[in-house]
Scaffold this motif. Structure first.
Motif, PDB file in Angstrom:
ATOM      1  N   LEU A   1       0.836  -1.194   0.000  1.00 22.08           N
ATOM      2  CA  LEU A   1       0.000   0.000   0.000  1.00 22.08           C
ATOM      3  C   LEU A   1       0.876   1.252   0.000  1.00 22.08           C
ATOM      4  N   PRO A   2       0.649   2.167  -0.943  1.00 21.07           N
ATOM      5  CA  PRO A   2       1.430   3.409  -0.983  1.00 21.07           C
ATOM      6  C   PRO A   2       1.103   4.345   0.172  1.00 21.07           C
ATOM      7  N   GLN A   3      -0.083   4.194   0.776  1.00 21.99           N
ATOM      8  CA  GLN A   3      -0.496   4.980   1.939  1.00 21.99           C
ATOM      9  C   GLN A   3      -1.572   4.194   2.687  1.00 21.99           C
ATOM     10  N   SER A   4      -1.923   4.651   3.857  1.00 19.83           N
ATOM     11  CA  SER A   4      -2.930   3.934   4.639  1.00 19.83           C
ATOM     12  C   SER A   4      -4.281   3.955   3.926  1.00 19.83           C
ATOM     13  N   VAL A   5      -4.995   2.838   4.053  1.00 19.61           N
ATOM     14  CA  VAL A   5      -6.304   2.682   3.405  1.00 19.61           C
ATOM     15  C   VAL A   5      -7.308   2.249   4.471  1.00 19.61           C
ATOM     16  N   GLU A   6      -8.497   2.874   4.465  1.00 17.37           N
ATOM     17  CA  GLU A   6      -9.503   2.595   5.485  1.00 17.37           C
ATOM     18  C   GLU A   6     -10.050   1.180   5.391  1.00 17.37           C
TER      19      GLU A   6
ATOM     20  N   ALA B   1       0.144   2.156   5.621  1.00 17.53           N
ATOM     21  CA  ALA B   1       1.014   2.178   4.444  1.00 17.53           C
ATOM     22  C   ALA B   1       2.118   1.138   4.598  1.00 17.53           C
ATOM     23  N   GLY B   2       2.517   0.552   3.470  1.00 19.18           N
ATOM     24  CA  GLY B   2       3.556  -0.470   3.495  1.00 19.18           C
ATOM     25  C   GLY B   2       3.014  -1.837   3.125  1.00 19.18           C
ATOM     26  N   ASP B   3       3.702  -2.874   3.553  1.00 26.08           N
ATOM     27  CA  ASP B   3       3.293  -4.255   3.243  1.00 26.08           C
ATOM     28  C   ASP B   3       2.338  -4.789   4.298  1.00 26.08           C
ATOM     29  N   SER B   4       1.226  -5.317   3.843  1.00 22.23           N
ATOM     30  CA  SER B   4       0.219  -5.901   4.747  1.00 22.23           C
ATOM     31  C   SER B   4      -0.099  -7.319   4.291  1.00 22.23           C
ATOM     32  N   ARG B   5      -0.015  -8.260   5.217  1.00 21.74           N
ATOM     33  CA  ARG B   5      -0.292  -9.654   4.911  1.00 21.74           C
ATOM     34  C   ARG B   5      -1.797  -9.898   4.952  1.00 21.74           C
ATOM     35  N   VAL B   6      -2.291 -10.625   3.948  1.00 24.81           N
ATOM     36  CA  VAL B   6      -3.700 -11.030   3.909  1.00 24.81           C
ATOM     37  C   VAL B   6      -3.752 -12.542   3.710  1.00 24.81           C
TER      38      VAL B   6
END
Length: 236
Positions: free
Chosen positions: A128-133, A157-162
């Motif tokens: 993610l280039p920035q935080s997302v709701e 923002a950054g890498d988020s594991r799903v």
């Protein structure tokens, strides 16, 4: 006779030009197909130059030193290239030995396409280039059909594991095979698609075709992946 060591007969060619001409006239090796000048070729050419110099205008010390310096430089470069080839082969072998510890482990590789094993789910990483709701994750089968939609919630923002449990919308387990993970969300009032990487299990390690690359065979992948492309090493 020619005047000075820089000439053979009346050719007027410099020492380097004569070496190139000699190399061009050498026939390719029958086994390797290469055209290489060896040390004895340089010495033979230098001897002929000295034998054909003008006795009334013998070569000066500075010219002799320049010729020997040229010979030493060419010879040194050839030896250095051989040493680099040996070093490259050694480094590749060491990389392969270290990479062998990855067999049986999960690695994160670029690309939204991943492989789901039987009675298991899939994990992916969303950049993610920035935080997302609220991040929405869509799972598609190999035919491109949507089989599951997940709501991952707010992510920084950054890498988020799903993670996906491997089931469809009705909770039924889906068969093993290739699936694609897509992620999207609202950013600055617009719906955006985000880069996704997926995890895969390492089956084996291969040496590259003399190019210094170490390749990983991943479960369910038809083509190997370069070790340098691995973004993260997961659990065994």
């Amino acid at each position: 006779m020619a005047g000075g060591i820089n000439n053979v007969g009346q050719s007027g060619l410099s020492y380097v030009d004569q070496l190139k001409a000699l190399q061009g006239n050498k026939k390719p090796d029958e086994t390797t197909g290469k055209q290489d000048l060896k040390q004895e070729d340089f010495l033979s050419l230098l001897t002929k130059q000295l034998a054909q110099q003008d006795p009334f205008k013998p070569v000066g010390n500075d010219q002799m030193i320049a010729q020997m310096a040229s010979f030493a430089t060419v010879d040194g470069i050839g030896k250095m290239n051989n040493q680099f080839d040996t070093l490259n082969a050694s480094m590749t072998s060491n990389q392969a030995l270290q990479a062998s510890s990855l067999v049986g482990r999960d690695v994160l590789v670029p690309g939204a396409a991943g492989v789901k094993q039987a009675d298991a789910g899939m994990a992916a990483m969303v950049k993610l280039p920035q935080s997302v709701e609220n991040v929405f994750v869509r799972i598609e089968n190999e035919a491109g059909q949507l089989v599951r939609t997940l709501e991952a919630g707010a992510k920084p923002a950054g890498d988020s594991r799903v993670e996906w449990d491997g089931k469809d919308e009705n909770g039924n387990p889906l068969p093993a095979g290739k699936y694609k993970v897509k992620a999207s969300g609202l950013m600055d009032g617009e719906n955006k698609e985000f880069d996704v990487s997926t995890y895969a299990n390492v089956n084996s390690v291969l040496l590259g075709k003399g190019d210094g690359n170490v390749l990983l065979n991943l479960a369910g992948f038809t083509s190997p992946v370069r070790l340098a492309e691995v973004l993260e090493v997961g659990k065994a």
